[in-house]
Design a protein around this motif. Structure first.
Motif, PDB file in Angstrom:
ATOM      1  N   ASP A 288      43.414  46.410  44.294  1.00  0.00           N
ATOM      2  CA  ASP A 288      44.381  46.148  45.352  1.00  0.00           C
ATOM      3  C   ASP A 288      44.499  47.376  46.269  1.00  0.00           C
ATOM      4  O   ASP A 288      45.218  48.334  45.959  1.00  0.00           O
ATOM      5  N   GLN A 289      43.789  47.324  47.394  1.00  0.00           N
ATOM      6  CA  GLN A 289      43.724  48.469  48.298  1.00  0.00           C
ATOM      7  C   GLN A 289      45.118  48.913  48.764  1.00  0.00           C
ATOM      8  O   GLN A 289      45.427  50.098  48.782  1.00  0.00           O
ATOM      9  N   ALA A 290      45.951  47.950  49.147  1.00  0.00           N
ATOM     10  CA  ALA A 290      47.275  48.307  49.678  1.00  0.00           C
ATOM     11  C   ALA A 290      48.112  49.034  48.632  1.00  0.00           C
ATOM     12  O   ALA A 290      48.836  49.985  48.952  1.00  0.00           O
ATOM     13  N   SER A 291      48.004  48.613  47.365  1.00  0.00           N
ATOM     14  CA  SER A 291      48.805  49.270  46.323  1.00  0.00           C
ATOM     15  C   SER A 291      48.390  50.736  46.207  1.00  0.00           C
ATOM     16  O   SER A 291      49.232  51.620  46.024  1.00  0.00           O
ATOM     17  N   LEU A 292      47.108  51.007  46.350  1.00  0.00           N
ATOM     18  CA  LEU A 292      46.631  52.396  46.233  1.00  0.00           C
ATOM     19  C   LEU A 292      47.099  53.233  47.422  1.00  0.00           C
ATOM     20  O   LEU A 292      47.497  54.392  47.270  1.00  0.00           O
ATOM     21  N   MET A 293      47.077  52.634  48.607  1.00  0.00           N
ATOM     22  CA  MET A 293      47.536  53.367  49.788  1.00  0.00           C
ATOM     23  C   MET A 293      49.025  53.693  49.678  1.00  0.00           C
ATOM     24  O   MET A 293      49.446  54.812  49.990  1.00  0.00           O
ATOM     25  N   ASN A 294      49.798  52.727  49.218  1.00  0.00           N
ATOM     26  CA  ASN A 294      51.239  52.967  49.048  1.00  0.00           C
ATOM     27  C   ASN A 294      51.488  54.091  48.058  1.00  0.00           C
ATOM     28  O   ASN A 294      52.335  54.953  48.284  1.00  0.00           O
ATOM     29  N   ILE A 295      50.744  54.085  46.961  1.00  0.00           N
ATOM     30  CA  ILE A 295      50.955  55.111  45.933  1.00  0.00           C
ATOM     31  C   ILE A 295      50.598  56.495  46.460  1.00  0.00           C
ATOM     32  O   ILE A 295      51.333  57.461  46.267  1.00  0.00           O
ATOM     33  N   ILE A 296      49.478  56.583  47.143  1.00  0.00           N
ATOM     34  CA  ILE A 296      49.075  57.899  47.685  1.00  0.00           C
ATOM     35  C   ILE A 296      50.141  58.395  48.669  1.00  0.00           C
ATOM     36  O   ILE A 296      50.504  59.580  48.668  1.00  0.00           O
ATOM     37  N   GLN A 297      50.665  57.501  49.487  1.00  0.00           N
ATOM     38  CA  GLN A 297      51.675  57.928  50.461  1.00  0.00           C
ATOM     39  C   GLN A 297      52.984  58.313  49.789  1.00  0.00           C
ATOM     40  O   GLN A 297      53.647  59.250  50.210  1.00  0.00           O
ATOM     41  N   LYS A 298      53.332  57.600  48.745  1.00  0.00           N
ATOM     42  CA  LYS A 298      54.609  57.884  48.066  1.00  0.00           C
ATOM     43  C   LYS A 298      54.518  59.128  47.195  1.00  0.00           C
ATOM     44  O   LYS A 298      55.358  60.006  47.248  1.00  0.00           O
ATOM     45  N   VAL A 299      53.468  59.200  46.383  1.00  0.00           N
ATOM     46  CA  VAL A 299      53.347  60.302  45.413  1.00  0.00           C
ATOM     47  C   VAL A 299      52.936  61.603  46.094  1.00  0.00           C
ATOM     48  O   VAL A 299      53.331  62.682  45.696  1.00  0.00           O
ATOM     49  N   LYS A 300      52.121  61.497  47.159  1.00  0.00           N
ATOM     50  CA  LYS A 300      51.579  62.677  47.847  1.00  0.00           C
ATOM     51  C   LYS A 300      50.936  63.656  46.852  1.00  0.00           C
ATOM     52  O   LYS A 300      51.345  64.819  46.744  1.00  0.00           O
ATOM     53  N   PRO A 301      49.934  63.171  46.125  1.00  0.00           N
ATOM     54  CA  PRO A 301      49.315  64.043  45.114  1.00  0.00           C
ATOM     55  C   PRO A 301      48.462  65.141  45.763  1.00  0.00           C
ATOM     56  O   PRO A 301      47.956  64.962  46.865  1.00  0.00           O
ATOM     57  N   ASP A 302      48.332  66.251  45.046  1.00  0.00           N
ATOM     58  CA  ASP A 302      47.383  67.290  45.465  1.00  0.00           C
ATOM     59  C   ASP A 302      46.008  66.979  44.906  1.00  0.00           C
ATOM     60  O   ASP A 302      44.994  67.326  45.489  1.00  0.00           O
ATOM     61  N   GLU A 303      45.990  66.354  43.719  1.00  0.00           N
ATOM     62  CA  GLU A 303      44.720  66.046  43.058  1.00  0.00           C
ATOM     63  C   GLU A 303      44.768  64.610  42.544  1.00  0.00           C
ATOM     64  O   GLU A 303      45.788  64.191  41.990  1.00  0.00           O
ATOM     65  N   VAL A 304      43.657  63.890  42.725  1.00  0.00           N
ATOM     66  CA  VAL A 304      43.559  62.528  42.194  1.00  0.00           C
ATOM     67  C   VAL A 304      42.362  62.481  41.241  1.00  0.00           C
ATOM     68  O   VAL A 304      41.257  62.881  41.612  1.00  0.00           O
ATOM     69  N   TYR A 305      42.604  62.009  40.037  1.00  0.00           N
ATOM     70  CA  TYR A 305      41.526  61.880  39.043  1.00  0.00           C
ATOM     71  C   TYR A 305      41.276  60.394  38.823  1.00  0.00           C
ATOM     72  O   TYR A 305      42.161  59.683  38.306  1.00  0.00           O
ATOM     73  N   ASN A 306      40.104  59.913  39.198  1.00  0.00           N
ATOM     74  CA  ASN A 306      39.815  58.486  39.038  1.00  0.00           C
ATOM     75  C   ASN A 306      39.077  58.234  37.720  1.00  0.00           C
ATOM     76  O   ASN A 306      37.849  58.284  37.648  1.00  0.00           O
ATOM     77  N   LEU A 307      39.860  57.970  36.685  1.00  0.00           N
ATOM     78  CA  LEU A 307      39.282  57.723  35.354  1.00  0.00           C
ATOM     79  C   LEU A 307      39.254  56.237  35.025  1.00  0.00           C
ATOM     80  O   LEU A 307      38.690  55.842  34.005  1.00  0.00           O
ATOM     81  N   ALA A 308      39.877  55.413  35.856  1.00  0.00           N
ATOM     82  CA  ALA A 308      39.975  53.985  35.531  1.00  0.00           C
ATOM     83  C   ALA A 308      38.609  53.317  35.649  1.00  0.00           C
ATOM     84  O   ALA A 308      37.865  53.571  36.589  1.00  0.00           O
ATOM     85  N   ALA A 309      38.282  52.478  34.674  1.00  0.00           N
ATOM     86  CA  ALA A 309      37.009  51.760  34.704  1.00  0.00           C
ATOM     87  C   ALA A 309      36.991  50.731  33.586  1.00  0.00           C
ATOM     88  O   ALA A 309      37.733  50.856  32.613  1.00  0.00           O
ATOM     89  N   ILE A 310      36.131  49.753  33.750  1.00  0.00           N
ATOM     90  CA  ILE A 310      35.718  48.981  32.577  1.00  0.00           C
ATOM     91  C   ILE A 310      34.654  49.865  31.956  1.00  0.00           C
ATOM     92  O   ILE A 310      33.595  50.095  32.548  1.00  0.00           O
ATOM     93  N   SER A 311      34.951  50.434  30.798  1.00  0.00           N
ATOM     94  CA  SER A 311      34.117  51.544  30.341  1.00  0.00           C
ATOM     95  C   SER A 311      33.222  51.199  29.153  1.00  0.00           C
ATOM     96  O   SER A 311      32.427  52.032  28.724  1.00  0.00           O
ATOM     97  N   PHE A 312      33.355  49.992  28.635  1.00  0.00           N
ATOM     98  CA  PHE A 312      32.541  49.643  27.468  1.00  0.00           C
ATOM     99  C   PHE A 312      31.254  48.975  27.949  1.00  0.00           C
ATOM    100  O   PHE A 312      31.275  47.899  28.555  1.00  0.00           O
ATOM    101  N   VAL A 313      30.132  49.643  27.695  1.00  0.00           N
ATOM    102  CA  VAL A 313      28.831  49.219  28.232  1.00  0.00           C
ATOM    103  C   VAL A 313      28.513  47.774  27.851  1.00  0.00           C
ATOM    104  O   VAL A 313      28.105  46.966  28.696  1.00  0.00           O
ATOM    105  N   MET A 314      28.716  47.412  26.585  1.00  0.00           N
ATOM    106  CA  MET A 314      28.375  46.062  26.114  1.00  0.00           C
ATOM    107  C   MET A 314      29.137  44.991  26.901  1.00  0.00           C
ATOM    108  O   MET A 314      28.579  43.965  27.285  1.00  0.00           O
ATOM    109  N   LEU A 315      30.408  45.251  27.173  1.00  0.00           N
ATOM    110  CA  LEU A 315      31.237  44.285  27.907  1.00  0.00           C
ATOM    111  C   LEU A 315      30.726  44.078  29.325  1.00  0.00           C
ATOM    112  O   LEU A 315      30.896  43.007  29.917  1.00  0.00           O
TER     113      LEU A 315
END
Ligand code: GDP
Length: 335
Positions: free
Chosen positions: A59-86
């Motif tokens: 959800d692009q809009a949700s991410l834009m809202n969060i960045i504007q609200k939180v105003k982070p200095d650093e963003v770590y993108n760890l989210a993923a479907i991470s299990f290779v078999m799946l």
């Protein structure tokens, strides 16, 4: 106070990175997806100092809202479907979340620059970390693998991670965003999901030791992986964002071990011989396998001053001991 936003906060790495950043005095925000997310109570209990924000990598809009609200200095993108078999069962969703999810976070960062002129010294003052993966090397073109090794991914997961890696480079070059990728080799811990081979082995061996299970059914025991401890690897993520210039780094141990070596050490820790309990079954074989991964982490060592603290044997012991303690606690609670 430096402010970090972490996507994938409920995963293994999200946990260790939050702990590390909180320890450094950061204000930590974690992105949580979905209504009544079952992992939320655990996160609130184990990391009460993390601020939870609701949003979704789809959800692009949700991410834009969060960045504007939180105003982070650093963003770590760890989210993923991470299990290779799946990723073979849900290839499109894997592409959407693991691949395009990174693009959406980068877009939210890029677009926030025009929304806040004070951040306009580069495209945005926000630094970005992308969790790239050794799975991108797949059918390896050279050994060991370094930052210049060409990719040859072998699963929809690896392909999606390669997209995310290249779009991170592209946004760095196109928009002058301080964006880094850490090409992390397999990293494990007592918090690793039980679907991954290391945790499956340590949980299985423990349950066999306690008489709760008779055998452990697995897939191919021949492949080799470069396994390290997740707690060591999150330090490298943070270090990448503290450099003068953004760059990509391979993070691994430089050692490789077969799956069966992991099994042998884990069972031996409990006084058992894995060959008596492990059986292989075709249901766990993959349509395409990654046979050998081994990192050349010299750039991370030289430029970041990073090195691992936990050895291979130390990792196996830590995971087996934690599973044994957890199982004993569960049994005590049951009587
Ligand atoms: P990956 O390297 O990200 O795919 O991490 P995994 O821990 O899921 O798998 C590591 C390796 O273990 C792969 O080569 C798998 O094919 C192999 N493997 C063998 N048996 C199993 C099993 O029962 N479960 C899992 N997850 N992997 C297995």
């Amino acid at each position: 106070m430096t402010r970090a936003l972490i996507t994938g906060i409920t995963g293994q790495d999200g946990f260790y990175l939050s702990e590390h950043l909180l320890g450094l005095g950061y204000d930590v925000y974690g992105l949580i997806r979905g209504q009544a997310n079952p992992k939320r109570p655990l996160l609130e209990r184990t990391l009460p100092d993390v601020h939870i924000v609701d949003g979704d990598l789809l959800d692009q809009a949700s991410l834009m809202n969060i960045i504007q609200k939180v105003k982070p200095d650093e963003v770590y993108n760890l989210a993923a479907i991470s299990f290779v078999m799946l990723s073979w069962n849900q290839p499109e969703l894997t592409g959407e979340i693991t691949g395009l999810g990174a693009l959406r976070v980068l877009e939210a960062i890029r677009l926030s620059a025009s929304a806040s002129p004070s951040r306009s010294k580069s495209a945005s003052g926000i630094k970005f970390y992308q969790a790239s993966s050794s799975e991108m090397f797949g059918k390896v073109r050279e050994t060991p693998q370094n930052e210049k090794t060409p990719f040859h991914p072998r699963s929809p997961y690896g392909v999606a991670k390669a997209y995310a890696h290249y779009i991170t480079m592209n946004y760095r070059e196109s928009y002058n965003i301080f964006a880094c990728s850490g090409i992390l080799f397999n990293h494990e811990s007592p918090r690793r999901g039980p679907e991954f081979v290391t945790r499956k082995i340590t949980q299985g061996a423990t349950r066999i030791k306690l008489g709760l299970q008779k055998e452990l059914v697995m897939g191919d025991l021949e492949p080799r992986r470069d396994w390290g401890y997740a707690g060591d690897y999150v330090r490298a993520m943070h270090l990448m964002l503290q450099q003068d210039a953004p760059d990509d780094y391979v993070v691994g141990t430089g050692e490789t071990h077969q799956i069966k070596e992991f099994a042998q050490l884990a069972f031996a820790r409990l006084g058992l011989d894995y060959r008596e309990y492990v059986r292989t079954d075709a249901q766990f074989l993959r349509p395409a396998e990654v046979d050998l991964l081994i990192a050349d982490p010299s750039k991370a060592r030289e430029k970041l001053g990073w090195k691992r603290e936990v050895s291979f044997q130390g990792l196996v012991d830590m995971m087996v001991d934690a599973d044994l303690a957890a199982e004993a606690k569960m049994q005590a609670a049951a009587v």
